[in-house]
Design a protein around this motif. Sequence first.
Motif, PDB file in Angstrom:
ATOM      1  N   ASP A 289      16.957 -66.946  32.724  1.00  0.00           N
ATOM      2  CA  ASP A 289      17.986 -67.411  33.654  1.00  0.00           C
ATOM      3  C   ASP A 289      18.472 -68.786  33.212  1.00  0.00           C
ATOM      4  OD1 ASP A 289      19.677 -67.190  35.862  1.00  0.00           O
ATOM      5  OD2 ASP A 289      18.284 -68.216  37.183  1.00  0.00           O
TER       6      ASP A 289
ATOM      7  N   LEU B 250      31.624 -67.073  29.988  1.00  0.00           N
ATOM      8  CA  LEU B 250      30.431 -66.513  30.630  1.00  0.00           C
ATOM      9  C   LEU B 250      29.250 -66.670  29.675  1.00  0.00           C
ATOM     10  CD1 LEU B 250      29.010 -64.841  32.856  1.00  0.00           C
ATOM     11  CD2 LEU B 250      29.809 -62.782  31.675  1.00  0.00           C
ATOM     12  N   ILE B 251      28.247 -67.434  30.093  1.00  0.00           N
ATOM     13  CA  ILE B 251      27.060 -67.647  29.266  1.00  0.00           C
ATOM     14  C   ILE B 251      25.910 -66.859  29.869  1.00  0.00           C
ATOM     15  CG2 ILE B 251      25.461 -69.362  28.334  1.00  0.00           C
ATOM     16  CD1 ILE B 251      27.717 -71.379  28.419  1.00  0.00           C
ATOM     17  N   LEU B 252      25.196 -66.129  29.020  1.00  0.00           N
ATOM     18  CA  LEU B 252      24.168 -65.205  29.487  1.00  0.00           C
ATOM     19  C   LEU B 252      22.842 -65.403  28.775  1.00  0.00           C
ATOM     20  CD1 LEU B 252      26.345 -61.967  29.385  1.00  0.00           C
ATOM     21  CD2 LEU B 252      25.582 -63.107  31.469  1.00  0.00           C
ATOM     22  N   CYS B 253      21.766 -65.180  29.527  1.00  0.00           N
ATOM     23  CA  CYS B 253      20.444 -65.024  28.940  1.00  0.00           C
ATOM     24  C   CYS B 253      20.269 -63.545  28.636  1.00  0.00           C
ATOM     25  CB  CYS B 253      19.355 -65.484  29.918  1.00  0.00           C
ATOM     26  SG  CYS B 253      19.055 -67.259  29.896  1.00  0.00           S
ATOM     27  N   ASP B 254      20.032 -63.232  27.383  1.00  0.00           N
ATOM     28  CA  ASP B 254      19.875 -61.847  26.963  1.00  0.00           C
ATOM     29  C   ASP B 254      18.485 -61.668  26.360  1.00  0.00           C
ATOM     30  OD1 ASP B 254      20.000 -59.447  25.178  1.00  0.00           O
ATOM     31  OD2 ASP B 254      22.080 -59.384  25.863  1.00  0.00           O
TER      32      ASP B 254
ATOM     33  N   PRO C 232      21.254 -58.276  29.193  1.00  0.00           N
ATOM     34  CA  PRO C 232      21.501 -59.541  29.889  1.00  0.00           C
ATOM     35  C   PRO C 232      20.767 -59.635  31.220  1.00  0.00           C
ATOM     36  CG  PRO C 232      23.381 -58.083  30.130  1.00  0.00           C
ATOM     37  CD  PRO C 232      22.434 -57.399  29.183  1.00  0.00           C
TER      38      PRO C 232
ATOM     39  N   GLY D 182      22.938 -65.485  34.276  1.00  0.00           N
ATOM     40  CA  GLY D 182      24.113 -66.021  33.602  1.00  0.00           C
ATOM     41  C   GLY D 182      24.888 -66.972  34.491  1.00  0.00           C
TER      42      GLY D 182
END
Length: 294
Positions: free
Chosen positions: A73, A30-34, A19, A22
């Motif tokens: 991001d 919780l939203i994430l860029c992975d 990750p 986020g």
Amino acid sequence: APGGDLSRHEEYVNVGGAPLGGGVDVSGNLILCDVAKGLIMVEAGTRKVLFLTDRVSESSPMDAGQGIFFCDDLSISPSSGIVYFSDATQLSAQRSQASGKLNPMEVSTESFYQGPTGRLISYDPSTKLTTVLAKDLYFANGVALSEIEDFVVVAATYSARLFQYWLKGPKAGSMEVFSELPGLPDGVSLGSGGTFWVALFAPMSPDALKTVRPSFVRWIASLLPKPKKEMPIQAGMVVQLSSTGKVLRFLEDPLGVKIASVTAVTEYDGKLYLGRLQGDGIGVYDLRDNQLTR
């Protein structure tokens, strides 16, 4: 950090990927860029990891059906829940054969030679559609939605610029330069009074970058031997911009004595919380006392 106590911390969830940026939506998810998985969500309460998207929808006017290579991001609309996120480059992070871990920094360096292939993308949770809004950004990085949600700002790191993509008004659907910066921008966040905070992880000007923008120059540079070990970046820099992109404040630790290589900045209750590439822990800058307290 339970209760905001930075002296102790605990693991919130193991997403099993890599990750980067986020944010938390209005429901507490919780939203994430992975880098490994794309856009994912950690469900509030259960902490269950849910997959959202790793590919552009076929209905997108640009890059329909194309994969997401380097989710970096994001910024979440409080009113609609739409997630605006950056796909930094069309290079994918590769796992180290020795450790099995992904190495995003290596991709960041290689993308400098590749050129501008980054994108600004939206994901609508109500329709599940993933749409490319803008492309050809030179390593698309930090993303921040404006206070009244009429535009979204995205950092193009190797252009030393922030770009502004209009969501509403007569310019809706168009993009223009928002601000030119004295360094390479990384994280971007909305601050108090509709301002923006930008983390600059290395000093560099747009004029200096002009010399490497031609593709021929980048190709020649890519053939030169790379140093076995990169020199550490010593400066710590953060800039505050107005809602029109004007510089309001520039905070700098020029020798990196207390903090260096700042990659993220968040304003909360009169303080700036700083993420960094080098060193351990989170930096804290008190805006009332004008000093780094941690």
